[in-house]
Motif scaffolding. Structure first.
Motif, PDB file in Angstrom:
ATOM      1  N   ARG A  78      -3.145 -12.353  -9.214  1.00 36.14           N
ATOM      2  CA  ARG A  78      -3.742 -12.347 -10.555  1.00 36.14           C
ATOM      3  C   ARG A  78      -2.659 -12.311 -11.629  1.00 36.14           C
ATOM      4  O   ARG A  78      -1.632 -11.665 -11.479  1.00 36.14           O
ATOM      5  CB  ARG A  78      -4.724 -11.182 -10.708  1.00 36.14           C
ATOM      6  CG  ARG A  78      -4.104  -9.839 -10.657  1.00 36.14           C
ATOM      7  CD  ARG A  78      -5.151  -8.790 -10.978  1.00 36.14           C
ATOM      8  NE  ARG A  78      -4.601  -7.480 -10.730  1.00 36.14           N
ATOM      9  CZ  ARG A  78      -5.207  -6.372 -11.109  1.00 36.14           C
ATOM     10  NH1 ARG A  78      -6.378  -6.423 -11.720  1.00 36.14           N
ATOM     11  NH2 ARG A  78      -4.646  -5.214 -10.853  1.00 36.14           N
ATOM     12  N   ARG A  79      -2.942 -13.032 -12.670  1.00 34.99           N
ATOM     13  CA  ARG A  79      -2.020 -13.238 -13.795  1.00 34.99           C
ATOM     14  C   ARG A  79      -0.766 -14.030 -13.405  1.00 34.99           C
ATOM     15  O   ARG A  79       0.166 -14.099 -14.184  1.00 34.99           O
ATOM     16  CB  ARG A  79      -1.573 -11.914 -14.421  1.00 34.99           C
ATOM     17  CG  ARG A  79      -2.639 -11.184 -15.178  1.00 34.99           C
ATOM     18  CD  ARG A  79      -2.062 -10.044 -15.994  1.00 34.99           C
ATOM     19  NE  ARG A  79      -3.056  -9.014 -16.089  1.00 34.99           N
ATOM     20  CZ  ARG A  79      -3.155  -8.001 -15.250  1.00 34.99           C
ATOM     21  NH1 ARG A  79      -2.273  -7.852 -14.293  1.00 34.99           N
ATOM     22  NH2 ARG A  79      -4.119  -7.128 -15.390  1.00 34.99           N
ATOM     23  N   LYS A  92       3.418  -5.400 -11.729  1.00 35.28           N
ATOM     24  CA  LYS A  92       2.877  -6.331 -10.727  1.00 35.28           C
ATOM     25  C   LYS A  92       3.186  -5.852  -9.309  1.00 35.28           C
ATOM     26  O   LYS A  92       2.426  -6.125  -8.371  1.00 35.28           O
ATOM     27  CB  LYS A  92       3.461  -7.720 -10.984  1.00 35.28           C
ATOM     28  CG  LYS A  92       2.857  -8.829 -10.163  1.00 35.28           C
ATOM     29  CD  LYS A  92       1.392  -9.069 -10.473  1.00 35.28           C
ATOM     30  CE  LYS A  92       0.696  -9.814  -9.343  1.00 35.28           C
ATOM     31  NZ  LYS A  92      -0.765  -9.752  -9.446  1.00 35.28           N
ATOM     32  N   ASN A 136       5.261 -14.507 -13.316  1.00 32.44           N
ATOM     33  CA  ASN A 136       4.471 -13.777 -14.303  1.00 32.44           C
ATOM     34  C   ASN A 136       4.771 -14.292 -15.710  1.00 32.44           C
ATOM     35  O   ASN A 136       5.791 -14.948 -15.947  1.00 32.44           O
ATOM     36  CB  ASN A 136       4.736 -12.274 -14.208  1.00 32.44           C
ATOM     37  CG  ASN A 136       6.194 -11.931 -14.480  1.00 32.44           C
ATOM     38  OD1 ASN A 136       6.931 -11.599 -13.573  1.00 32.44           O
ATOM     39  ND2 ASN A 136       6.633 -12.002 -15.723  1.00 32.44           N
ATOM     40  N   ARG A 141      -0.893  -8.164 -24.642  1.00 29.75           N
ATOM     41  CA  ARG A 141      -1.444  -9.029 -23.587  1.00 29.75           C
ATOM     42  C   ARG A 141      -0.650  -8.941 -22.286  1.00 29.75           C
ATOM     43  O   ARG A 141      -1.225  -8.836 -21.200  1.00 29.75           O
ATOM     44  CB  ARG A 141      -1.463 -10.482 -24.097  1.00 29.75           C
ATOM     45  CG  ARG A 141      -2.043 -11.507 -23.124  1.00 29.75           C
ATOM     46  CD  ARG A 141      -2.165 -12.888 -23.771  1.00 29.75           C
ATOM     47  NE  ARG A 141      -0.897 -13.306 -24.365  1.00 29.75           N
ATOM     48  CZ  ARG A 141       0.117 -13.843 -23.680  1.00 29.75           C
ATOM     49  NH1 ARG A 141       0.005 -14.049 -22.385  1.00 29.75           N
ATOM     50  NH2 ARG A 141       1.241 -14.189 -24.294  1.00 29.75           N
ATOM     51  N   THR A 142       0.693  -8.977 -22.399  1.00 29.18           N
ATOM     52  CA  THR A 142       1.493  -9.072 -21.162  1.00 29.18           C
ATOM     53  C   THR A 142       1.818  -7.708 -20.564  1.00 29.18           C
ATOM     54  O   THR A 142       2.051  -7.614 -19.361  1.00 29.18           O
ATOM     55  CB  THR A 142       2.831  -9.814 -21.415  1.00 29.18           C
ATOM     56  OG1 THR A 142       3.593  -9.094 -22.402  1.00 29.18           O
ATOM     57  CG2 THR A 142       2.598 -11.228 -21.885  1.00 29.18           C
ATOM     58  N   PRO A 200      -2.486  -5.226 -18.913  1.00 30.86           N
ATOM     59  CA  PRO A 200      -2.343  -5.123 -17.443  1.00 30.86           C
ATOM     60  C   PRO A 200      -2.137  -3.683 -16.976  1.00 30.86           C
ATOM     61  O   PRO A 200      -2.699  -3.268 -15.956  1.00 30.86           O
ATOM     62  CB  PRO A 200      -1.104  -5.979 -17.156  1.00 30.86           C
ATOM     63  CG  PRO A 200      -1.061  -6.973 -18.273  1.00 30.86           C
ATOM     64  CD  PRO A 200      -1.575  -6.248 -19.482  1.00 30.86           C
TER      65      PRO A 200
END
Lengths: 376, 376
Positions: A16-17, A61, A214, A271-272, A276
């Motif tokens: 994801r992402r 991540k 990413n 957002r980044t 998350p």
């Protein structure tokens, strides 16, 4: 996620992402998850400038990789750092100090994200790059490449006239092989080098590797956030709370089509990095995480981010709870939220994320010593 | 030359016909002879194309090194050969076949010059280039160099777009250090790379090395004789006597100022190869050498070269005996000797030199096998 999770479930968390090099990559990664008991993935970082908050993107991540059951390696590319040659004239000792500095910091960040760092392999490039098999592959790789391949694949190395940076990408290609991993994970800015690696590695006679990428945290003054930027264009983990807030408040916010522009580093960081992290907190380890980082105590279930929005005509504030990044962007773009409201919420949340890292390191004697040695 | 020879005597033998990088080099080499019991020198060759008679120049010089009491190493630069990358696509095995081919040939030539090859160290680059200390120096060296340094120092590498040839000169610099020698010996064409090495090596923290350079044997069609040339522009050790004679006879001889030009490969071969070999024979090991190679049986003491010169007006030949190259050049330039007379004498002498090498190798099964493997 547990032992009975299906390949599809693991795959969804793993990717994801993430971006892929191509559609084949998706299938290949599913195949790896299907056939290997414990697929191996690595993320590499070169100990050069002081790390910035952009590192939160890949490190967060890593939580997903562990949840998906992967064997995770963090590679400190120390020889690469030497070759990139920012560090002349006392380079080798300095690289080692910076490698230790990075390790303390990466460990503290991962711990603040609830990761048991004993589950991760931390490897230095110099632990395998002096072997005969590496050196032999190194020569072979250089004989398959053109002199233009490196400038074509890596921004930094296109700007130098020194010989050694041309060799950095060779070291990156060979990490896949000499760490014996299945997947390499990096930023979107690595796409050209991953593409080249996926071409070269089979020519060297090794099995293909897969690549995940990413999104890049934005620099405060445009582009990606980079260790090579001046301190004013990035937020470092070392920055104190006041500095972080000041830097966020000073980010320029443009306007377009009768609303705010969405192309700015405040939304980019949200957002980044922040959204998350908030998702991770919700899904996975709510208790280990700074609870008030993103969401106020009165927020409804599923809230990812709370912002205090000033309602000017009433002279008061209301708390708005968002369940997705898109909702925030929409409110912001259409002026339903003031620039300062957004900035304050982002600065506050970011400080909540950074605070436990600062706290862990602030009490470390080794850290204090390394700060002086690594960045004299 | 014996144990009681003075430093000056050893120096004179060591450096005759050699060029230095600069005047400091002369003094430094004397100092090495004065202070070291056994100074170390090496000559390196990269096993690429089939060796040509130009190899007789450095290999004959090795006789002088041994006479001057030096410790002599012949280096087979096998990794260099791989990096220079003529050999794609089955390179590593091919390089090893060629290394063995070169070794058989070099050994046979040295033996035909009366050298006890047990007195020489034969080393492969791959015996030290996979050590940590080499690899570490390799990285450091690359960080001190520009991408333009290699094209500036080496002709061959300026013509390629492949990455690996850029690394060849680094391997050459590091040979000085990792063979732990005092002097490197090569051809005049190595001047730019030796100059660069003498700059880089102290920057790496090692003591300065010294460099000696011999004259280059001329190519049959101009320039230096090179392994990369087509067979018609060089004379190979493998060429049979007839081919050698034909190639010599076909060399163009120009004219200038009412006489023959002295700028041709016939005189070049005489000057750089045959006269030095004849001097060696006179001084040193007359009996081990093909006696009739250069001088007829009736020649007076001290003769270096005999030529049968046709006296056209009398319809007969006279045998002329020369004690120096300059005398021959003078006679030739002023038309006191015909072009064919000179060519025949050179071809005959060269064949006498090559014959024992061909004989040694012709009876070797290993050689026959390697000819097929190394140059399929």
């Amino acid at each position: 996620m547990n032992a009975s999770s299906t390949v599809e479930e693991k795959f969804d968390v793993l990717v994801r992402r993430q971006q892929f090099l191509n559609q084949d990559g998706k299938q290949a990664i599913k195949e790896i998850l299907r056939t290997k008991k414990k697929a191996k993935i690595f993320w590499g970082t070169a100990p050069t400038g002081k790390p910035h908050i952009g590192y939160l993107v890949p490190l967060a991540k890593i939580v997903d990789f562990l949840r998906a059951g992967l064997d995770v390696t963090v590679l400190y590319a120390d020889i690469y750092s030497f070759l990139i040659n920012y560090l002349h004239p006392q380079p080798r000792e300095l690289v080692e100090h910076r490698r230790r500095y990075y390790h303390l910091l990466v460990t503290a960040i991962l711990q603040s994200l609830g990761v048991q760092t004993s589950r991760i392999h931390f490897v230095q490039e110099s632990s395998y790059a002096y072997t005969k098999s590496f050196v032999s592959d190194f020569s072979r790789c250089c004989s398959l490449m053109t002199q233009q391949d490196t400038p074509d694949t890596m921004d930094e190395e296109g700007r130098t006239k020194t010989l050694s940076p041309l060799l950095c990408c060779v070291h990156q290609y060979l990490a896949d092989i000499h760490l014996d991993t299945d997947i390499q994970f990096g930023g979107e800015d690595q796409r050209p080098i991953f593409q080249h690696a996926s071409k070269i590695i089979p020519q060297l006679g090794y099995r293909k590797r897969q690549y995940l990428m990413n999104a890049m945290a934005p620099g405060l003054k445009g582009g990606k956030m980079s260790s090579s930027d001046p301190a004013s264009a990035k937020i470092e983990f070392l920055d104190d709370a006041r500095t972080v807030t000041d830097k966020i408040m000073e980010i320029p916010i443009g306007e377009s089509h009768g609303g705010y522009s969405t192309d700015n580093a405040v939304l980019g960081i949200l957002r980044t990095i922040l959204i998350p992290l908030s998702e991770l907190r919700l899904e996975h380890h709510k208790d280990e995480f700074a609870n008030d980082a993103f969401v106020s105590a009165d927020a409804p279930e599923g809230t990812l981010f709370t912002i205090e929005v000033a309602i000017w005509c009433f002279g008061e504030c209301v708390r708005k709870h968002y369940k997705s990044y898109d909702e925030i962007e929409e409110d912001f773009r259409c002026w339903r939220m003031g620039e300062e409201d957004l900035k304050l919420a982002v600065a506050r949340s970011l400080n909540c994320v950074l605070e436990p890292v600062r706290r862990r390191l602030g009490s470390s004697e080794e850290w204090k010593e390394l700060e002086l040695l690594a960045y004299p």
